[in-house]
Design a protein around this motif. Structure first.
Motif: not given
Length: 124
Positions: A104-107, A110-115
Motif C-alpha cells: 500500500v505504501n507504493d500507492y 506514487f500518489a504523493v509523487t504525482g501530486l
C-alpha cells in the motif's frame, strides 16, 4: 486490510456525494486559517480570538465542471487505448513496475509523487 479499503472507499464516495457537512465543518475553517495566517497566529498565541470564518460554496452539475470531467475521461480513455497498442513498454513504466512491490505504501508514494509533480508544473 480489506475492511480499511472498504472504509476508505465509502468515505470517498460519501465526501463526493454529500460534501456539505465536510465543507462547512472542516474545509471552511481550514481555508480561513490559510487565508488569514496572522489572525490564526493571534488567536492561537495571543488573545484567543476567533479566526475569521469563510463561507465556501459547493455546486453540483455546473457546466464547466461537467465539461472538464468529460474532457478528462475522454483523454484518459485515449491514453489507455494508446498504451494498449504499444508494442514495447516505455522505459519509465518498466522502471516503475520493477520498483512496485505491491505494498500500500507504493500507492501512497506514487500518489504523493504525482501530486508533487503536478504542483511543480502548475507553479512553474
Amino acid at each position: 486490510m480489506r475492511f480499511s479499503l472498504i472504509t476508505l472507499g465509502v468515505a470517498c464516495v460519501g465526501f463526493g456525494v454529500l460534501p456539505g457537512m465536510f465543507v462547512r465543518d472542516v474545509a471552511s475553517p481550514l481555508a480561513s486559517i490559510l487565508l488569514h495566517p496572522n489572525a490564526y497566529a493571534r488567536a492561537v498565541f495571543a488573545d484567543g480570538g476567533a479566526v475569521p470564518a469563510l463561507h465556501l460554496t459547493f455546486t453540483y452539475l455546473q457546466v464547466s465542471d461537467l465539461l472538464t470531467a468529460l474532457v478528462e475521461i475522454v483523454l484518459g480513455l485515449l491514453l489507455a487505448a494508446a498504451y494498449l497498442r504499444l508494442k514495447v513498454e516505455p522505459r519509465p513504466l518498466t522502471w516503475l513496475r520493477r520498483l512496485h512491490t505491491g505494498s500500500v505504501n507504493d500507492y501512497a508514494a506514487f500518489a504523493v509523487t504525482g501530486l508533487v509533480t503536478v504542483s511543480v508544473v502548475l507553479l512553474v
